[in-house]
Design a protein around this motif. Structure first.
Motif, PDB file in Angstrom:
ATOM      1  N   VAL A 147      -0.006 -36.487  35.445  1.00  0.00           N
ATOM      2  CA  VAL A 147       1.408 -36.111  35.483  1.00  0.00           C
ATOM      3  C   VAL A 147       2.279 -37.350  35.334  1.00  0.00           C
ATOM      4  CG1 VAL A 147       3.215 -35.136  36.930  1.00  0.00           C
ATOM      5  CG2 VAL A 147       0.995 -34.044  36.840  1.00  0.00           C
ATOM      6  N   ALA A 148       1.915 -38.429  36.053  1.00  0.00           N
ATOM      7  CA  ALA A 148       2.715 -39.657  35.990  1.00  0.00           C
ATOM      8  C   ALA A 148       2.778 -40.178  34.555  1.00  0.00           C
ATOM      9  CB  ALA A 148       2.113 -40.727  36.908  1.00  0.00           C
ATOM     10  N   LEU A 149       1.636 -40.166  33.908  1.00  0.00           N
ATOM     11  CA  LEU A 149       1.581 -40.666  32.540  1.00  0.00           C
ATOM     12  C   LEU A 149       2.454 -39.821  31.613  1.00  0.00           C
ATOM     13  CD1 LEU A 149       0.275 -42.853  30.919  1.00  0.00           C
ATOM     14  CD2 LEU A 149      -1.658 -41.359  30.476  1.00  0.00           C
ATOM     15  N   CYS A 150       2.354 -38.488  31.751  1.00  0.00           N
ATOM     16  CA  CYS A 150       3.134 -37.599  30.889  1.00  0.00           C
ATOM     17  C   CYS A 150       4.629 -37.768  31.136  1.00  0.00           C
ATOM     18  CB  CYS A 150       2.741 -36.146  31.122  1.00  0.00           C
ATOM     19  SG  CYS A 150       1.062 -35.813  30.621  1.00  0.00           S
ATOM     20  N   VAL A 151       5.017 -37.760  32.422  1.00  0.00           N
ATOM     21  CA  VAL A 151       6.447 -37.868  32.731  1.00  0.00           C
ATOM     22  C   VAL A 151       6.999 -39.190  32.210  1.00  0.00           C
ATOM     23  CG1 VAL A 151       8.124 -38.051  34.598  1.00  0.00           C
ATOM     24  CG2 VAL A 151       6.355 -36.310  34.693  1.00  0.00           C
ATOM     25  N   SER A 152       6.249 -40.281  32.416  1.00  0.00           N
ATOM     26  CA  SER A 152       6.708 -41.580  31.929  1.00  0.00           C
ATOM     27  C   SER A 152       6.894 -41.539  30.423  1.00  0.00           C
ATOM     28  CB  SER A 152       5.697 -42.675  32.264  1.00  0.00           C
ATOM     29  OG  SER A 152       5.403 -42.683  33.619  1.00  0.00           O
ATOM     30  N   ALA A 153       5.912 -40.953  29.738  1.00  0.00           N
ATOM     31  CA  ALA A 153       5.982 -40.910  28.280  1.00  0.00           C
ATOM     32  C   ALA A 153       7.212 -40.123  27.830  1.00  0.00           C
ATOM     33  CB  ALA A 153       4.709 -40.285  27.724  1.00  0.00           C
ATOM     34  N   VAL A 154       7.431 -38.954  28.466  1.00  0.00           N
ATOM     35  CA  VAL A 154       8.581 -38.122  28.080  1.00  0.00           C
ATOM     36  C   VAL A 154       9.881 -38.872  28.339  1.00  0.00           C
ATOM     37  CG1 VAL A 154       9.875 -36.038  28.671  1.00  0.00           C
ATOM     38  CG2 VAL A 154       7.379 -35.942  28.385  1.00  0.00           C
ATOM     39  N   ALA A 155      10.001 -39.485  29.535  1.00  0.00           N
ATOM     40  CA  ALA A 155      11.247 -40.166  29.899  1.00  0.00           C
ATOM     41  C   ALA A 155      11.539 -41.307  28.934  1.00  0.00           C
ATOM     42  CB  ALA A 155      11.150 -40.692  31.332  1.00  0.00           C
ATOM     43  N   ILE A 156      10.514 -42.074  28.601  1.00  0.00           N
ATOM     44  CA  ILE A 156      10.753 -43.239  27.751  1.00  0.00           C
ATOM     45  C   ILE A 156      11.044 -42.806  26.306  1.00  0.00           C
ATOM     46  CG2 ILE A 156       9.668 -45.309  26.789  1.00  0.00           C
ATOM     47  CD1 ILE A 156       8.375 -45.649  29.570  1.00  0.00           C
ATOM     48  N   THR A 157      10.353 -41.760  25.846  1.00  0.00           N
ATOM     49  CA  THR A 157      10.669 -41.245  24.510  1.00  0.00           C
ATOM     50  C   THR A 157      12.112 -40.754  24.468  1.00  0.00           C
ATOM     51  OG1 THR A 157       8.409 -40.428  24.520  1.00  0.00           O
ATOM     52  CG2 THR A 157       9.772 -39.775  22.673  1.00  0.00           C
ATOM     53  N   GLY A 158      12.493 -40.031  25.523  1.00  0.00           N
ATOM     54  CA  GLY A 158      13.868 -39.533  25.597  1.00  0.00           C
ATOM     55  C   GLY A 158      14.865 -40.679  25.517  1.00  0.00           C
ATOM     56  N   LEU A 159      14.602 -41.743  26.268  1.00  0.00           N
ATOM     57  CA  LEU A 159      15.521 -42.881  26.282  1.00  0.00           C
ATOM     58  C   LEU A 159      15.592 -43.532  24.900  1.00  0.00           C
ATOM     59  CD1 LEU A 159      17.328 -44.783  27.879  1.00  0.00           C
ATOM     60  CD2 LEU A 159      15.328 -46.174  28.357  1.00  0.00           C
ATOM     61  N   THR A 160      14.437 -43.662  24.251  1.00  0.00           N
ATOM     62  CA  THR A 160      14.428 -44.279  22.923  1.00  0.00           C
ATOM     63  C   THR A 160      15.268 -43.463  21.950  1.00  0.00           C
ATOM     64  OG1 THR A 160      12.163 -44.845  23.471  1.00  0.00           O
ATOM     65  CG2 THR A 160      12.882 -45.331  21.240  1.00  0.00           C
ATOM     66  N   LEU A 161      15.096 -42.125  22.005  1.00  0.00           N
ATOM     67  CA  LEU A 161      15.897 -41.257  21.135  1.00  0.00           C
ATOM     68  C   LEU A 161      17.378 -41.440  21.424  1.00  0.00           C
ATOM     69  CD1 LEU A 161      13.879 -37.931  21.000  1.00  0.00           C
ATOM     70  CD2 LEU A 161      14.380 -39.518  19.138  1.00  0.00           C
ATOM     71  N   PHE A 162      17.707 -41.460  22.723  1.00  0.00           N
ATOM     72  CA  PHE A 162      19.099 -41.608  23.138  1.00  0.00           C
ATOM     73  C   PHE A 162      19.690 -42.909  22.603  1.00  0.00           C
ATOM     74  CE2 PHE A 162      21.898 -43.562  26.369  1.00  0.00           C
ATOM     75  CZ  PHE A 162      22.977 -42.693  26.278  1.00  0.00           C
ATOM     76  N   LEU A 163      18.931 -43.997  22.732  1.00  0.00           N
ATOM     77  CA  LEU A 163      19.454 -45.289  22.293  1.00  0.00           C
ATOM     78  C   LEU A 163      19.595 -45.346  20.770  1.00  0.00           C
ATOM     79  CD1 LEU A 163      17.637 -47.849  24.611  1.00  0.00           C
ATOM     80  CD2 LEU A 163      20.014 -47.142  24.669  1.00  0.00           C
ATOM     81  N   ASN A 164      18.750 -44.614  20.079  1.00  0.00           N
ATOM     82  CA  ASN A 164      18.784 -44.709  18.621  1.00  0.00           C
ATOM     83  C   ASN A 164      19.725 -43.715  17.972  1.00  0.00           C
ATOM     84  OD1 ASN A 164      17.064 -46.885  18.072  1.00  0.00           O
ATOM     85  ND2 ASN A 164      15.314 -45.625  18.643  1.00  0.00           N
ATOM     86  N   LYS A 165      19.874 -42.524  18.582  1.00  0.00           N
ATOM     87  CA  LYS A 165      20.636 -41.466  17.907  1.00  0.00           C
ATOM     88  C   LYS A 165      22.024 -41.245  18.505  1.00  0.00           C
ATOM     89  CE  LYS A 165      17.029 -40.310  15.325  1.00  0.00           C
ATOM     90  NZ  LYS A 165      16.935 -41.064  14.083  1.00  0.00           N
ATOM     91  N   ALA A 166      22.114 -41.255  19.835  1.00  0.00           N
ATOM     92  CA  ALA A 166      23.385 -40.886  20.451  1.00  0.00           C
ATOM     93  C   ALA A 166      24.426 -41.985  20.239  1.00  0.00           C
ATOM     94  CB  ALA A 166      23.186 -40.623  21.935  1.00  0.00           C
ATOM     95  N   LYS A 167      25.689 -41.556  20.209  1.00  0.00           N
ATOM     96  CA  LYS A 167      26.789 -42.498  19.999  1.00  0.00           C
ATOM     97  C   LYS A 167      26.799 -43.547  21.122  1.00  0.00           C
ATOM     98  CE  LYS A 167      31.614 -42.174  18.670  1.00  0.00           C
ATOM     99  NZ  LYS A 167      32.837 -41.386  18.856  1.00  0.00           N
ATOM    100  N   LEU A 168      26.639 -43.041  22.350  1.00  0.00           N
ATOM    101  CA  LEU A 168      26.659 -43.936  23.512  1.00  0.00           C
ATOM    102  C   LEU A 168      25.477 -44.911  23.448  1.00  0.00           C
ATOM    103  CD1 LEU A 168      28.421 -44.305  25.916  1.00  0.00           C
ATOM    104  CD2 LEU A 168      26.996 -42.723  27.192  1.00  0.00           C
TER     105      LEU A 168
END
Lengths: 294, 290
Positions: A147-168
């Motif tokens: 679970v820890a591995l999956c959650v970490s992976a999801v959170a970090i992927t989400g952050l990468t998407l946010f930093l690359n795509k979102a205006k903010l």
């Protein structure tokens, strides 16, 4: 067969703790990339995240998912408060990194000992969650690790998407290149830093809950976060992929040292790894060349 | 009366350690989270020498200080040579401090975590005062020498200092060695005052107390940190505050000083008659001089 089993178990444990290291290392890196100093107060934010999660679980009997959300919110807000009170005045004066570090050190001492004085030095353990284990190729792998591995992976992927795509996210990347210019171009630096610290704090909250479930909750658990800092430095502080790679490497290497060499040597080993790596690559694996600004 | 003398003696010893960190942090601008380890090395070396070998007290203390210096060079050469950023260095030296504690706890001769009792008491108030005076004189000479000026140049602007031909590595290493020497002397005196030492005395808590003293006393001042170190020993004794509240207050104080008065008690100044006279018409340059 037994050999392979131990190897696989060690690898998965290492990956799981590495994922948690990565979550924490991201917090160090994000703040560093913009403010150019090591936020030594990140450790206590993680520790308090673990306490928030613990109290959500035990006092309000929330399920672990809601408790983690609560811990993310709490730790995020705490990180914002930390920035506003301890760093913002220095930032406005454009103080040298040494002053930021001293202030961060102060925040860390203040919060850690506040917990000592109010809650005490007791060890708390989370209610039992993710107790089971999976069996892959005869190796028993804890559900918590998966679970820890999956959650970490999801959170970090989400952050990468946010930093690359979102205006903010783009604004955050711009500020990490040059905060002054980003400010001049109309980015509200104050708000942006609140977002950055909130993200760092929220990740700290998740990491805190995982650490709390895996080990226990106690005032000096922030000590573990020093290793997350090492992970960030190894990967190249300020770089997001670097933080992830550094975290995974450190987690896996530590896990193997603990299994095959000695548990007592594990921490000394991490610090030595840091020193040796920095001698060869002073800016870490993926870091940009860093001159300390004056 | 004996109690008051004891508190003053401890203040002097802590003042010596603060002088050392003032050289490294206050004058060279480097951050250390592990200077207590050097105190520990000094304390154990000196104590073992007088305890087992019957070496005279003064020689034992100097030997302890030299041991701390040598060890500081062992950690300083690789880390400073690699031109680590000051925050990387801070974490590396913190890991080193942990390693020293683990070693002290596992050696036979140091009797592990239980500590080393039965050290003869050689340190008293006159001895501590004399040591503080000598060390303060040495620190002043160091700062006023060309090495000291180089250190200050490195603190103010490492890039410009390097352009002027100052060797950053050698300057920082010299500061580190000097500051470890001071910490070692303080450790040796402490061991022969308390008559009992234990690895746990030389951990993070002691390191942070020293940092608090240097920051509160003022970056770029020698007398400020000594004064602050003494205040931090005396006030909790007077108020009988529990140890934990003391650390809470130190933490808060570090933030408040950085936010409101980064110069500390007497940053960039020394306690002197002129300073006292100028106290009334202090300009604002100090507080904005970030």
């Amino acid at each position: 067969m037994g050999e392979l089993k131990v190897f696989l178990q060690t690898l998965i444990t290492g990956l799981a703790i590495g994922g948690v290291y990565a979550l924490m290392a991201v917090g160090y890196s994000l703040v560093f990339s913009i403010l150019n100093f090591s936020n030594f107060a990140h450790g206590v934010v993680i520790m308090l995240g673990a306490y928030f999660g613990y109290y959500m679980c035990t006092l309000f009997h929330l399920p672990i998912s809601l408790a983690t959300t609560g811990a993310m919110l709490g730790a995020g807000l705490l990180a914002i408060a930390n920035e506003k009170l301890a760093y913002r005045p220095l930032r406005l004066r454009s103080a040298v990194p040494l002053y930021f570090m001293i202030s961060a050190m102060g925040a860390s001492m203040f919060l850690e000992n506040m917990v000592y004085v109010t809650v005490g030095a007791h060890f708390f353990s989370y209610p039992e969650v993710f107790k089971g284990s999976l069996s892959i190729l005869h190796a028993k792998i804890g559900l918590l690790d998966v679970v820890a591995l999956c959650v970490s992976a999801v959170a970090i992927t989400g952050l990468t998407l946010f930093l690359n795509k979102a205006k903010l996210g783009i604004a955050i990347r711009a500020a990490s290149r040059d905060m002054t210019v980003a400010g001049a171009l109309g980015v509200n630096i104050d708000k942006l830093l609140s977002v950055v610290f909130f993200i760092a704090g929220a990740f700290a909250g998740i990491a805190g809950v995982f650490l709390g479930v895996k080990y226990m909750v106690y005032p000096t658990m922030g000590w573990i976060t020093n290793k997350a800092y090492i992970a960030a430095v190894i990967g190249g502080i300020g770089s997001l992929p670097g933080a992830v790679i550094g975290g995974i490497i450190l987690g896996v290497v530590e896990s193997f040292v603990a299994t095959y060499v000695s548990t007592a040597l594990r921490d000394v080993f991490s610090f030595s790894l840091l020193v040796v790596l920095l001698m060869v690559m002073p800016s870490g694996l993926l870091g940009k060349t860093l001159e300390e600004k004056v | 009366m004996g109690y008051a003398l004891g508190v003053l003696t401890l203040s002097c010893i802590q003042g010596i350690a603060a002088l050392g960190l003032a050289i490294f942090t206050g004058f060279t601008g480097q951050f250390s989270l592990g200077h207590a380890a050097f105190m520990g090395i000094g304390a154990y070396t000196a104590a073992l020498l007088t305890y087992f070998a019957g070496v005279p007290f003064v020689i034992a203390v100097v030997a302890g200080a030299l041991a701390a210096t040598v060890i500081s060079l062992v950690i300083g050469v690789p880390t400073l040579k690699a031109k680590l950023r000051s925050d990387y260095f801070a974490i590396a030296i913190m890991g080193f401090g942990e390693a020293v504690r683990v070693i002290l706890e596992n050696l036979q001769i140091t009797q592990g975590a239980r500590g080393l009792p039965g050290i003869t008491r050689y340190t008293n108030l006159p001895v501590a005062l004399l040591a503080l005076a000598i060390m303060a004189w040495l620190a002043r000479n160091f700062i006023l020498s060309k090495y000291g000026w180089r250190a200050i140049a490195v603190r103010e602007d490492p890039v410009a200092a390097e352009m002027m031909g100052i060797d950053l590595f050698r300057t920082k290493l010299l500061s580190l060695g000097a500051s470890a020497f001071f910490s070692g002397v303080a450790g040796g005196l402490l061991a022969h005052y308390l008559m009992f030492i234990q690895p746990v005395m030389f951990t993070n808590v002691q390191s942070t107390q020293l940092i608090a003293a240097v920051v509160a006393g003022g970056i770029g001042s020698l007398t400020g940190p000594v004064l602050a170190a003494a205040i931090f020993i005396i006030i909790p004794e007077l108020l009988r505050v529990a140890n934990m509240w003391r650390l809470v207050i130190y933490g808060l104080m570090l933030i408040l000083i950085m936010v409101f008065r980064p110069a500390g008690l007497m940053g960039y100044h020394e306690l002197s008659l002129e300073w006292l006279r100028g106290l009334g018409r202090r300009n604002r340059r100090l507080t904005t001089n970030a």
